[in-house]
Design an enzyme around this catalytic site. Structure first.
Site, PDB file in Angstrom:
ATOM      1  N   LYS A  23       8.407 -16.146  -2.886  1.00 47.84           N
ATOM      2  CA  LYS A  23       7.891 -16.143  -4.269  1.00 47.84           C
ATOM      3  C   LYS A  23       8.218 -14.816  -4.962  1.00 47.84           C
ATOM      4  O   LYS A  23       8.702 -14.810  -6.093  1.00 47.84           O
ATOM      5  CB  LYS A  23       6.380 -16.391  -4.221  1.00 47.84           C
ATOM      6  CG  LYS A  23       5.720 -16.513  -5.578  1.00 47.84           C
ATOM      7  CD  LYS A  23       4.429 -17.304  -5.497  1.00 47.84           C
ATOM      8  CE  LYS A  23       3.237 -16.491  -5.046  1.00 47.84           C
ATOM      9  NZ  LYS A  23       2.772 -15.487  -6.016  1.00 47.84           N
ATOM     10  N   SER A  24       7.960 -13.713  -4.292  1.00 49.28           N
ATOM     11  CA  SER A  24       8.197 -12.403  -4.916  1.00 49.28           C
ATOM     12  C   SER A  24       9.672 -12.225  -5.282  1.00 49.28           C
ATOM     13  O   SER A  24      10.014 -11.742  -6.361  1.00 49.28           O
ATOM     14  CB  SER A  24       7.801 -11.280  -3.952  1.00 49.28           C
ATOM     15  OG  SER A  24       6.423 -11.306  -3.699  1.00 49.28           O
ATOM     16  N   GLY A  95      -0.008 -13.930 -11.515  1.00 47.02           N
ATOM     17  CA  GLY A  95      -0.238 -12.500 -11.655  1.00 47.02           C
ATOM     18  C   GLY A  95       1.066 -11.714 -11.589  1.00 47.02           C
ATOM     19  O   GLY A  95       1.242 -10.723 -12.305  1.00 47.02           O
ATOM     20  N   SER A 168      -0.325  -1.579  -4.857  1.00 49.51           N
ATOM     21  CA  SER A 168       0.136  -2.807  -5.495  1.00 49.51           C
ATOM     22  C   SER A 168       1.607  -2.742  -5.850  1.00 49.51           C
ATOM     23  O   SER A 168       2.043  -1.890  -6.629  1.00 49.51           O
ATOM     24  CB  SER A 168      -0.682  -3.057  -6.765  1.00 49.51           C
ATOM     25  OG  SER A 168      -0.036  -4.023  -7.566  1.00 49.51           O
ATOM     26  N   GLN A 170       3.023  -4.993  -7.561  1.00 51.77           N
ATOM     27  CA  GLN A 170       3.151  -5.461  -8.950  1.00 51.77           C
ATOM     28  C   GLN A 170       3.072  -4.281  -9.908  1.00 51.77           C
ATOM     29  O   GLN A 170       3.831  -4.204 -10.875  1.00 51.77           O
ATOM     30  CB  GLN A 170       2.051  -6.481  -9.257  1.00 51.77           C
ATOM     31  CG  GLN A 170       2.222  -7.761  -8.448  1.00 51.77           C
ATOM     32  CD  GLN A 170       1.105  -8.767  -8.686  1.00 51.77           C
ATOM     33  OE1 GLN A 170       0.127  -8.477  -9.367  1.00 51.77           O
ATOM     34  NE2 GLN A 170       1.256  -9.945  -8.118  1.00 51.77           N
ATOM     35  N   ASP A 316      -1.410 -11.183   1.522  1.00 50.56           N
ATOM     36  CA  ASP A 316      -1.499 -12.608   1.163  1.00 50.56           C
ATOM     37  C   ASP A 316      -1.763 -13.500   2.380  1.00 50.56           C
ATOM     38  O   ASP A 316      -2.077 -14.682   2.228  1.00 50.56           O
ATOM     39  CB  ASP A 316      -0.201 -13.064   0.477  1.00 50.56           C
ATOM     40  CG  ASP A 316      -0.050 -12.434  -0.902  1.00 50.56           C
ATOM     41  OD1 ASP A 316      -1.055 -11.945  -1.453  1.00 50.56           O
ATOM     42  OD2 ASP A 316       1.079 -12.436  -1.438  1.00 50.56           O
ATOM     43  N   LYS A 343      -7.531 -11.279  -6.265  1.00 51.10           N
ATOM     44  CA  LYS A 343      -6.388 -12.207  -6.156  1.00 51.10           C
ATOM     45  C   LYS A 343      -6.698 -13.447  -6.992  1.00 51.10           C
ATOM     46  O   LYS A 343      -7.577 -13.412  -7.839  1.00 51.10           O
ATOM     47  CB  LYS A 343      -6.134 -12.551  -4.683  1.00 51.10           C
ATOM     48  CG  LYS A 343      -5.653 -11.343  -3.869  1.00 51.10           C
ATOM     49  CD  LYS A 343      -4.297 -10.868  -4.338  1.00 51.10           C
ATOM     50  CE  LYS A 343      -3.857  -9.595  -3.647  1.00 51.10           C
ATOM     51  NZ  LYS A 343      -2.641  -9.027  -4.246  1.00 51.10           N
ATOM     52  N   ARG A 389      -3.457 -20.457  -1.663  1.00 51.11           N
ATOM     53  CA  ARG A 389      -3.520 -20.023  -0.258  1.00 51.11           C
ATOM     54  C   ARG A 389      -4.853 -20.421   0.394  1.00 51.11           C
ATOM     55  O   ARG A 389      -4.903 -20.674   1.597  1.00 51.11           O
ATOM     56  CB  ARG A 389      -3.273 -18.516  -0.146  1.00 51.11           C
ATOM     57  CG  ARG A 389      -1.878 -18.128  -0.698  1.00 51.11           C
ATOM     58  CD  ARG A 389      -1.416 -16.784  -0.222  1.00 51.11           C
ATOM     59  NE  ARG A 389      -0.405 -16.247  -1.124  1.00 51.11           N
ATOM     60  CZ  ARG A 389       0.883 -16.586  -1.121  1.00 51.11           C
ATOM     61  NH1 ARG A 389       1.338 -17.469  -0.257  1.00 51.11           N
ATOM     62  NH2 ARG A 389       1.717 -16.043  -1.998  1.00 51.11           N
TER      63      ARG A 389
HETATM   64  C1  S3P Z   1       3.312  -9.459  -5.204  1.00 49.61           C
HETATM   65  C2  S3P Z   1       2.529  -8.417  -4.806  1.00 49.61           C
HETATM   66  C3  S3P Z   1       1.181  -8.594  -4.219  1.00 49.61           C
HETATM   67  C4  S3P Z   1       0.971 -10.012  -3.714  1.00 49.61           C
HETATM   68  C5  S3P Z   1       1.425 -11.032  -4.697  1.00 49.61           C
HETATM   69  C6  S3P Z   1       2.906 -10.868  -5.006  1.00 49.61           C
HETATM   70  C7  S3P Z   1       4.631  -9.180  -5.802  1.00 49.61           C
HETATM   71  O1  S3P Z   1       0.223  -8.331  -5.209  1.00 49.61           O
HETATM   72  O2  S3P Z   1      -0.393 -10.209  -3.400  1.00 49.61           O
HETATM   73  O3  S3P Z   1       1.205 -12.343  -4.191  1.00 49.61           O
HETATM   74  O4  S3P Z   1       5.470 -10.105  -5.884  1.00 49.61           O
HETATM   75  O5  S3P Z   1       4.852  -8.031  -6.185  1.00 49.61           O
HETATM   76  P1  S3P Z   1      -0.264  -6.823  -5.535  1.00 49.61           P
HETATM   77  O6  S3P Z   1       0.886  -6.067  -6.034  1.00 49.61           O
HETATM   78  O7  S3P Z   1      -1.326  -6.983  -6.590  1.00 49.61           O
HETATM   79  O8  S3P Z   1      -0.816  -6.301  -4.252  1.00 49.61           O
END
Ligand code: S3P
Length: 429
Positions: A23-24, A95, A168, A170, A316, A343, A389
């Site tokens: 996904k990322s 998110g 994080s 993100q 996750d 989350k 999840r």
């Molecule tokens: C992600 C980072 C994680 C993860 C999310 C995907 C990403 O979140 O939990 O499912 O793709 O950068 P955080 O950056 O808030 O930890």
């Protein structure tokens, strides 16, 4: 309310699953493809709802994106080719889309309105809003911009040096994306390494990004050029079948082409430490990302403590690890995981409520949970909390429950794993 029921009598899992794309990495392939010059071909793209939100967002900004099965062609016109969207953009449940896109929109010279579903609307955005405002973006929204809906007016940004206050990826990625459009250097410093897919992929696309002793440094001097991406299988999706293989008696499961980036493999370290019989084969690298095939066999497991720097490497996977721990001998303690509260739902509460309802001995704490095992789960009625999840954890729990597990819905699983039930069917004996 109508419930879906999961009931598996004396199940055993055997066979191979090719889990869906990460996904990322799928999100990032669309974002970086859209802001580069040329056509980026993405193979094994995850066609889950979250990643499709990212595609929709760039289509709204004028990027042509063609989807054929799991192959996507992104026709990038560069950062300067993005246009102001005609209407507010819906980021749904995602998110990652929201936080990464805020980083990009911070540097684009127009105003954008964004909103999301009820879960996303409750998730904190100040973690990206604070550094992006420091760089020069104007951001307005509820609670001083902490919650969607948000209006962002981007423009002339200044590079900053930013020490991440939360672990994080993100937030790191949002600041690095803004750094691609900022004057001077943008430096992100993190105490604990979080997933590094942004850094790996931005370098492959030609960004001026380097890891120095000062931190991760990016400037606007790079020349972003299309780059084909082969998305590895998602270890966070593989995790559900790894756990199932480890706890359903008599099972042997192989997961093919799973991404094994070190910043994501905390679950493998934990499984090994708990005594799981897991092997890795066919290790190779594609686009700077390690991939391999994982095989797991049912075996007795022991409880352990999971804490500290490993947490971002398995954040996750904690819901499914909690279920696994109910089947392990002794106490499992999960600490330093307060991020679970923000989350898709509060995952400390959701995991503990659900596993208690199924007969487990689990207690929530401020930053994690404590599980005493092994317990034969009884089955019972749970909620997915509309969290993909949590829903998949509920289905896997049914494999080790005496009686059926009833859950209020299962469609949220389409967020990250649309073929989840087909894949389960493939290995269910
Ligand atoms: C992600 C980072 C994680 C993860 C999310 C995907 C990403 O979140 O939990 O499912 O793709 O950068 P955080 O950056 O808030 O930890």
């Amino acid at each position: 309310m109508s419930y879906v029921q999961f009931e598996y009598t004396s199940p055993r899992l055997e066979g191979e699953v090719k889990v869906p794309g990460d996904k990322s990495i799928s999100h990032r392939s669309i974002i970086f493809g859209s802001i580069s010059h040329g056509i980026t071909k993405v193979l094994n793209f995850l066609d889950g709802e979250d990643c499709l939100r990212t595609i929709d967002a760039f289509r709204e900004m004028g990027v042509q994106i063609d989807i054929e099965g799991n192959t996507v062609h992104v026709h990038g016109n560069g950062l300067e080719g993005l246009k102001k969207p005609d209407k507010a953009i819906d980021f749904g449940n995602s998110g990652t889309t929201t936080r990464l896109m805020l980083g990009l929109l911070a540097g684009l010279p127009f105003e954008t309105n964004i909103f999301g579903d009820p879960s996303l609307t409750k998730r904190p955005m100040d973690r990206v809003v604070v550094p992006l405002r420091k760089m020069g973006a104007s951001i307005y929204g509820d609670a001083n911009g902490n919650f969607l809906p948000i209006t962002i007016h981007g423009g002339a940004l200044q590079g900053i040096t930013y020490q991440l206050p939360v672990k994080s990826a993100q937030v790191k990625s949002a600041v690095l994306l803004a750094g691609l459009l900022a004057e001077g250097e943008t430096i992100v410093q993190e105490e604990t390494e979080t997933r590094n897919h942004t850094e790996v992929m931005l370098q492959a696309f030609g960004a001026d990004l380097k890891q120095t002793e000062k931190g991760i440094t990016v400037t606007n001097k790079g020349n972003l050029t299309a780059c084909d991406v082969e998305v590895p299988g998602d270890i966070s999706s593989a995790a559900f079948f790894l756990a199932a293989g480890a706890i359903v008696p008599g099972s042997t499961v192989t997961l093919k082409n799973v991404g094994l980036n070190d910043s994501r493999t905390g679950i493998l370290d934990v499984l090994k430490q708990m005594g799981a019989a897991i092997t890795i084969a066919n290790e190779r690298t594609t686009g700077g990302e390690k991939i391999g095939d994982l095989t797991i066999q049912y075996t007795a497991l022991e409880g352990i403590t999971i804490e500290g720097n490993i947490i971002p490497r398995l954040i996750d996977e904690i819901p499914i690890l909690a279920l696994l721990a109910t089947q392990a001998d002794g106490k499992t303690v999960i600490k330093d995981a307060e991020e679970l509260k923000v989350k898709e739902t509060d995952r400390i509460e959701a995991v503990c409520q659900n596993l208690q309802a199924l007969g487990a001995n689990i207690t929530p704490t401020d930053d994690g949970m404590i599980i005493e095992g092994p317990t034969k789960l009884t089955g019972g009625t749970i909620s997915s909390y509309m969290d993909h999840r949590i829903a998949m954890m509920g289905v896997i729990a049914a494999l080790v429950s005496e009686n059926p597990v009833k859950m209020d819905e299962k469609d949220s699983i389409n967020i990250s794993y649309p073929a989840f039930f087909d894949d389960l069917e493939t290995i269910l004996q």
